[in-house]
Design a protein around this motif. Sequence first.
Motif, PDB file in Angstrom:
ATOM      1  N   GLY A   1     -35.616   5.417 -24.180  1.00 21.88           N
ATOM      2  CA  GLY A   1     -36.574   5.707 -23.126  1.00 21.88           C
ATOM      3  C   GLY A   1     -36.395   4.897 -21.865  1.00 21.88           C
ATOM      4  O   GLY A   1     -37.248   4.913 -20.975  1.00 21.88           O
ATOM      5  N   VAL A   2     -35.259   4.164 -21.748  1.00 24.19           N
ATOM      6  CA  VAL A   2     -35.016   3.330 -20.577  1.00 24.19           C
ATOM      7  C   VAL A   2     -34.363   4.172 -19.486  1.00 24.19           C
ATOM      8  O   VAL A   2     -33.321   4.793 -19.722  1.00 24.19           O
ATOM      9  N   PRO A   3     -34.931   4.214 -18.283  1.00 27.60           N
ATOM     10  CA  PRO A   3     -34.339   5.027 -17.218  1.00 27.60           C
ATOM     11  C   PRO A   3     -32.984   4.488 -16.776  1.00 27.60           C
ATOM     12  O   PRO A   3     -32.728   3.287 -16.824  1.00 27.60           O
TER      13      PRO A   3
ATOM     14  N   GLY B   1     -44.678  -9.295 -30.308  1.00 22.87           N
ATOM     15  CA  GLY B   1     -44.373  -8.054 -30.993  1.00 22.87           C
ATOM     16  C   GLY B   1     -43.033  -8.075 -31.698  1.00 22.87           C
ATOM     17  O   GLY B   1     -42.326  -9.090 -31.727  1.00 22.87           O
ATOM     18  N   ASN B   2     -42.679  -6.924 -32.248  1.00 24.14           N
ATOM     19  CA  ASN B   2     -41.481  -6.806 -33.077  1.00 24.14           C
ATOM     20  C   ASN B   2     -40.405  -5.920 -32.469  1.00 24.14           C
ATOM     21  O   ASN B   2     -39.480  -5.509 -33.168  1.00 24.14           O
ATOM     22  N   GLU B   3     -40.504  -5.625 -31.163  1.00 19.32           N
ATOM     23  CA  GLU B   3     -39.563  -4.700 -30.538  1.00 19.32           C
ATOM     24  C   GLU B   3     -38.614  -5.423 -29.592  1.00 19.32           C
ATOM     25  O   GLU B   3     -38.359  -4.972 -28.476  1.00 19.32           O
TER      26      GLU B   3
ATOM     27  N   ILE C   1     -28.817   0.098 -30.496  1.00 19.54           N
ATOM     28  CA  ILE C   1     -29.705  -1.021 -30.200  1.00 19.54           C
ATOM     29  C   ILE C   1     -30.910  -0.958 -31.129  1.00 19.54           C
ATOM     30  O   ILE C   1     -31.547   0.087 -31.276  1.00 19.54           O
ATOM     31  N   ARG C   2     -31.229  -2.083 -31.772  1.00 19.72           N
ATOM     32  CA  ARG C   2     -32.353  -2.117 -32.689  1.00 19.72           C
ATOM     33  C   ARG C   2     -32.901  -3.539 -32.776  1.00 19.72           C
ATOM     34  O   ARG C   2     -32.177  -4.497 -32.557  1.00 19.72           O
ATOM     35  N   PRO C   3     -34.192  -3.662 -33.108  1.00 21.91           N
ATOM     36  CA  PRO C   3     -34.794  -4.993 -33.190  1.00 21.91           C
ATOM     37  C   PRO C   3     -34.186  -5.815 -34.317  1.00 21.91           C
ATOM     38  O   PRO C   3     -33.746  -5.288 -35.336  1.00 21.91           O
TER      39      PRO C   3
ATOM     40  N   ASP D   1     -37.274  -7.399 -24.417  1.00 18.63           N
ATOM     41  CA  ASP D   1     -38.359  -6.622 -25.009  1.00 18.63           C
ATOM     42  C   ASP D   1     -38.055  -5.144 -24.777  1.00 18.63           C
ATOM     43  O   ASP D   1     -38.145  -4.642 -23.656  1.00 18.63           O
ATOM     44  N   ARG D   2     -37.663  -4.453 -25.847  1.00 19.62           N
ATOM     45  CA  ARG D   2     -37.213  -3.066 -25.703  1.00 19.62           C
ATOM     46  C   ARG D   2     -38.349  -2.105 -25.371  1.00 19.62           C
ATOM     47  O   ARG D   2     -38.130  -1.073 -24.721  1.00 19.62           O
ATOM     48  N   TYR D   3     -39.552  -2.406 -25.815  1.00 19.21           N
ATOM     49  CA  TYR D   3     -40.689  -1.552 -25.476  1.00 19.21           C
ATOM     50  C   TYR D   3     -40.997  -1.661 -23.990  1.00 19.21           C
ATOM     51  O   TYR D   3     -41.134  -0.661 -23.283  1.00 19.21           O
TER      52      TYR D   3
END
Length: 226
Positions: free
Chosen positions: A46-48, A74-76, A194-196, A102-104
């Motif tokens: 969801g990153v532009p 958080g966990n993201e 990419i993952r937490p 922070d991926r979120y």
Amino acid sequence: MHLQFITGDEAAARLDVDVTRFVIAGWAGRDRDAVLHHIRELEALGVPAPGAVPLFYRVATNQLSQNALLEVVGNETSGEAEPFVFFHRGECWVSLTSDHTDRYLETFSVALSKQACIKPVASGAWRMREVAEHWDALELTSWIKEQGEWVVYQQGSLSSLLTPQALLTRYLEGETAADGLAMSCGTLSTIGGIRPASEFRMALHDPVLGRTLEHTYRTGALPVVA
């Protein structure tokens, strides 16, 4: 931010460095196809897409840390291993950092996501002039811990990234690099997406001189309170 580095150099065995300007170079791949691959990785989250490449993000220097334990909200969040260069006493030095992000938050603002997480930095450093001629041969690797096992997360040579000299030239636009400037110089695509991950290990290996910079850290998640 005050950082300390061990160099293994008799003339400068220990560096006490005050970083006064910290820049993260984003989308810094040398190969356009690789850059597009990384853009697609982030678009899947969801990153532009960026408006231009490379881009340079100013980040507060107090976000730099050489600690092995970090706290995040958080966990993201997840790390990205990157070469780290800094200027000290008129000379350029090389170390290693993780652009922990922070991926979120990144889905709303890449710039804010860069600022939200502490950036771990290794405690070792090399003189740039010792590695400049074989820069492309340097090998960058990171691992994350999944289900109790270390898994290779990124791996490749720095030949796939723009050199620090090229990035600094673009960023400084004719300005001379001054003591206190530090730059995180781009990253490699991930293996498996990419993952937490709460535990991250990274290494920059010099196969020519037979030495390695490395750092391991883990994150503790603070609760997200609405």
